[in-house]
Design a protein around this motif. Structure first.
Motif, short mmCIF file in Angstrom:
data_model
loop_
_atom_site.label_atom_id
_atom_site.label_comp_id
_atom_site.label_asym_id
_atom_site.label_seq_id
_atom_site.Cartn_x
_atom_site.Cartn_y
_atom_site.Cartn_z
N ILE A 193 8.09 12.79 9.96
CA ILE A 193 6.87 13.31 9.35
C ILE A 193 7.08 13.28 7.84
CG2 ILE A 193 5.30 15.27 9.17
CD1 ILE A 193 6.37 16.23 11.90
N PHE A 194 6.21 12.59 7.10
CA PHE A 194 6.42 12.40 5.67
C PHE A 194 5.10 12.35 4.92
CE2 PHE A 194 5.73 8.22 7.39
CZ PHE A 194 5.08 7.51 6.40
N THR A 195 5.17 12.47 3.60
CA THR A 195 3.98 12.40 2.75
C THR A 195 4.00 11.13 1.92
OG1 THR A 195 5.06 13.66 0.99
CG2 THR A 195 3.73 14.91 2.57
N HIS A 196 2.81 10.60 1.64
CA HIS A 196 2.67 9.43 0.78
C HIS A 196 3.44 9.59 -0.53
CE1 HIS A 196 -1.31 7.28 2.07
NE2 HIS A 196 -0.24 6.65 2.52
N SER A 197 3.20 10.72 -1.18
CA SER A 197 3.68 10.90 -2.54
C SER A 197 5.19 10.99 -2.64
CB SER A 197 3.07 12.17 -3.15
OG SER A 197 3.40 13.31 -2.37
N SER A 198 5.86 11.17 -1.50
CA SER A 198 7.32 11.32 -1.51
C SER A 198 8.06 10.02 -1.25
CB SER A 198 7.75 12.36 -0.45
OG SER A 198 7.15 13.60 -0.71
N VAL A 199 7.34 8.95 -0.95
CA VAL A 199 7.99 7.69 -0.57
C VAL A 199 7.59 6.62 -1.58
CG1 VAL A 199 8.43 6.07 1.31
CG2 VAL A 199 7.86 8.44 1.83
N THR A 200 8.38 6.53 -2.66
CA THR A 200 8.05 5.64 -3.78
C THR A 200 7.95 4.19 -3.35
OG1 THR A 200 9.20 7.17 -5.26
CG2 THR A 200 8.77 4.95 -6.09
N ALA A 201 8.89 3.74 -2.55
CA ALA A 201 8.91 2.32 -2.17
C ALA A 201 7.69 1.93 -1.36
CB ALA A 201 10.19 2.01 -1.39
N LEU A 202 7.17 2.85 -0.55
CA LEU A 202 5.96 2.56 0.21
C LEU A 202 4.82 2.25 -0.76
CD1 LEU A 202 4.46 4.73 3.10
CD2 LEU A 202 3.03 3.84 1.29
N ASN A 203 4.66 3.06 -1.78
CA ASN A 203 3.56 2.88 -2.71
C ASN A 203 3.73 1.66 -3.60
OD1 ASN A 203 1.82 5.36 -2.23
ND2 ASN A 203 3.83 6.29 -2.50
N GLN A 204 4.97 1.21 -3.81
CA GLN A 204 5.19 -0.03 -4.55
C GLN A 204 4.68 -1.24 -3.77
OE1 GLN A 204 9.49 0.94 -6.11
NE2 GLN A 204 8.66 -0.79 -7.26
N LEU A 205 4.66 -1.14 -2.47
CA LEU A 205 4.15 -2.24 -1.65
C LEU A 205 2.65 -2.44 -1.85
CD1 LEU A 205 5.99 -1.56 1.74
CD2 LEU A 205 6.42 -3.45 0.16
N LEU A 206 1.97 -1.41 -2.31
CA LEU A 206 0.52 -1.51 -2.47
C LEU A 206 0.13 -2.62 -3.44
CD1 LEU A 206 -2.31 -0.38 -1.91
CD2 LEU A 206 -1.92 1.30 -3.72
N LEU A 207 0.90 -2.82 -4.51
CA LEU A 207 0.53 -3.81 -5.53
C LEU A 207 0.56 -5.25 -4.98
CD1 LEU A 207 2.23 -2.27 -8.68
CD2 LEU A 207 -0.17 -2.19 -8.01
N PRO A 208 1.67 -5.70 -4.38
CA PRO A 208 1.61 -7.06 -3.82
C PRO A 208 0.60 -7.19 -2.69
CG PRO A 208 3.68 -5.98 -3.24
CD PRO A 208 3.03 -5.14 -4.28
N PHE A 209 0.39 -6.13 -1.94
CA PHE A 209 -0.58 -6.21 -0.84
C PHE A 209 -2.01 -6.38 -1.39
CE2 PHE A 209 2.04 -3.82 2.63
CZ PHE A 209 2.98 -4.84 2.57
N LEU A 210 -2.31 -5.68 -2.50
CA LEU A 210 -3.64 -5.83 -3.09
C LEU A 210 -3.88 -7.25 -3.60
CD1 LEU A 210 -4.06 -2.47 -5.07
CD2 LEU A 210 -5.48 -3.29 -3.18
N SER A 211 -2.80 -7.94 -3.98
CA SER A 211 -2.96 -9.32 -4.45
C SER A 211 -3.32 -10.28 -3.32
CB SER A 211 -1.67 -9.80 -5.14
OG SER A 211 -0.66 -10.09 -4.17
N LEU A 212 -3.21 -9.82 -2.09
CA LEU A 212 -3.45 -10.69 -0.93
C LEU A 212 -4.83 -10.52 -0.33
CD1 LEU A 212 0.04 -10.14 0.75
CD2 LEU A 212 -0.72 -12.21 -0.42
N VAL A 213 -5.63 -9.60 -0.87
CA VAL A 213 -6.99 -9.36 -0.35
C VAL A 213 -7.99 -9.39 -1.49
CG1 VAL A 213 -6.29 -8.06 1.69
CG2 VAL A 213 -6.62 -6.87 -0.47
N SER A 214 -9.22 -9.72 -1.16
CA SER A 214 -10.27 -9.79 -2.18
C SER A 214 -11.00 -8.45 -2.28
CB SER A 214 -11.28 -10.88 -1.82
OG SER A 214 -12.01 -10.52 -0.65
N VAL A 215 -11.69 -8.27 -3.40
CA VAL A 215 -12.51 -7.07 -3.58
C VAL A 215 -13.57 -6.97 -2.49
CG1 VAL A 215 -14.14 -5.91 -5.12
CG2 VAL A 215 -12.08 -6.98 -6.06
N ALA A 216 -14.13 -8.11 -2.12
CA ALA A 216 -15.16 -8.13 -1.08
C ALA A 216 -14.60 -7.65 0.25
CB ALA A 216 -15.74 -9.52 -0.94
N GLU A 217 -13.38 -8.07 0.57
CA GLU A 217 -12.76 -7.65 1.84
C GLU A 217 -12.54 -6.13 1.85
OE1 GLU A 217 -10.06 -11.26 3.56
OE2 GLU A 217 -9.49 -10.48 1.59
#
Length: 350
Positions: free
Chosen positions: A104-128
Motif C-alpha cells: 500500500i503506497f502513495t503517489h507522492s512517495s514514489v519518485t521513480a514512478l512519477n519520473q516515468l510520467l514524462l517519457p510516457f507522455l511523449s508516447l501519446v497525443s493530446v487528442a488521445e
C-alpha cells in the motif's frame, strides 16, 4: 449489474484468466487503487474491495496505490489530504487487505514512478488524452472554474501506476477499459521504439454490481449519496430511510424499469448472498418501508465485523502510517528498478 458483452475480446480474455489465476496465482501481479477524496463506500466495497481481498487470498501479489497527486485537481479535497489517506489505509485493512503481503503506497512517495510520467507522455497525443472517457467525466463534474493541466495527464499517470511495477493484471469495470487500453498502447509504443521492457497488462473484468446512491444517481463520494464503510448503524438506517424509491408498492427486481428499487434490492442480496429476485419476492407487497428495513438490517449485519475491525484499527493511527511507510519503501524499490531499465532502453543513463 454492469453489462459485460461475452463476445468482446476483453471479456473473453478475462474469462480465460480466472482459471489461470486459480492454477498459478504467483504468476500475476495486480495494481489497483483509489483517489483519497473521502472514505470508501458500499459501491467501492462490492465493486472492488472484496475482489482485491479475494485475489490476495488466492496468492496473487497485490499493490494498492493511493493516488494523492491526482487529488491535486480538486483543491478543496486536497486541504484534508493526510486525513483522507489515513482513511483509505483504514478501509483497506478493515476490509481484509493483508499489509504483510500487499504493498500500500502513495503517489507522492514514489519518485521513480512519477519520473516515468514524462517519457510516457511523449508516447501519446493530446487528442488521445482529452478524449479519454474518465477525463471527460472528471472535467464535467469538476467543481473548479478551470481545469488544470494535471487533469489531462490522468490516463498517462495511471499508466505509470500500472507499469512501474510491471503489473500484468488490472481489475477494472467496463467503463475503465479505455484507461487500460491506453496503458497497453503506451507499453507497446515504448517497447517498439526502445526495447521490450514493459508488459501489456490484461483487464480482469467482473460483473461488478451497479449500486445507485441514495438519490438514485451514481453512488459517489463527491455527491454525498453514499453509505460509507465506517458509517454507524444508526447513520446507515437514516440514509437508507431517505433513499429514493418509486410509487409502486409491490417490490420487484427490475433494474431497467425500476432502477432505484432494484439497487436497494441488489444491496440486500449482496449482503446476504442471495439472488435479488428472491429478496424482492420475500418483500412482495410490503412496499418501500419493508424494503428499506430489509436493506438496513442486511447492510448493518454484513458490515458489523468490518466496522468493528475499523474501529479497533482507528485507535492506532501510528500503525496506519507504519503500514504506509513499509509499503512506500517496497514500492520505491520496485519503481527504481523499472526506471533504471527504462532509462537504459532510452539511452539516458549517464
Amino acid at each position: 449489474m454492469t453489462a459485460m458483452t461475452t463476445t468482446s475480446p476483453a471479456a473473453r480474455r478475462s474469462a480465460e484468466l480466472e482459471p489461470l489465476i486459480a492454477q498459478r496465482p504467483q504468476d500475476f501481479r495486480v495494481l489497483t487503487g483509489d483517489r483519497p477524496t473521502g472514505a470508501l463506500h458500499l459501491g467501492h466495497y462490492f465493486g472492488t474491495l472484496r475482489n482485491r481481498v479475494r485475489l490476495q487470498r488466492q496468492g496473487v501479489e497485490l499493490l494498492l496505490v493511493i493516488a494523492d497527486y491526482q487529488v491535486l485537481t480538486d483543491r478543496d479535497v486536497a486541504e484534508h489530504l493526510a486525513e483522507r489517506v489515513d482513511d483509505l489505509v483504514l478501509d483497506y485493512l478493515a476490509a481484509g487487505v493483508d499489509p504483510a503481503t500487499a504493498t500500500i503506497f502513495t503517489h507522492s512517495s514514489v519518485t521513480a514512478l512519477n519520473q516515468l510520467l514524462l517519457p510516457f507522455l511523449s508516447l501519446v497525443s493530446v487528442a488521445e488524452l482529452s478524449r479519454n472517457p474518465t477525463v471527460k467525466d472528471e472535467i464535467a463534474h469538476s467543481r473548479q472554474a478551470t481545469v488544470s493541466g494535471l487533469m489531462f495527464t490522468y490516463p498517462a499517470h495511471q499508466a505509470a501506476d500500472i507499469l512501474f511495477c510491471k503489473a500484468n493484471l488490472v481489475p477494472v469495470g467496463q467503463d475503465q477499459l479505455p484507461h487500460l487500453e491506453l496503458t497497453r498502447t503506451i507499453a507497446r509504443r515504448f517497447n517498439d521504439r526502445y526495447a521490450p521492457v514493459l508488459p501489456e497488462p490484461d483487464a480482469l473484468l467482473s460483473p461488478a454490481p451497479l449500486l445507485l446512491g441514495t438519490d438514485g444517481t451514481k453512488m459517489s463520494k463527491s455527491r454525498g449519496n453514499a453509505i460509507t464503510l465506517g458509517a454507524s448503524a444508526d447513520e446507515t438506517a437514516r440514509l437508507i430511510r431517505g433513499a429514493k424509491t418509486d410509487a409502486h408498492r409491490h417490490i420487484t427486481y427490475d433494474p431497467q424499469q425500476r432502477p432505484e428499487v432494484s439497487s436497494l434490492v441488489l444491496l440486500a442480496a449482496l449482503c446476504t448472498d442471495r439472488d435479488p429476485h428472491d429478496v424482492a419476492e420475500d418483500i412482495g407487497s410490503g412496499g418501500a418501508a419493508a424494503l428499506k428495513r430489509t436493506v438496513t438490517d442486511a447492510v448493518n449485519e454484513h458490515l458489523a465485523p468490518l466496522r468493528a475491525r475499523r474501529a479497533h484499527l482507528a485507535r492506532d493511527r501510528g500503525y496506519l502510517r507504519q503500514v504506509l511507510r513499509e509499503g512506500n519503501e517496497r514500492a520505491n524499490t520496485i519503481a527504481e528498478q523499472t526506471l533504471r531499465q527504462v532509462r537504459e532502453a532510452m539511452g539516458t543513463r549517464y
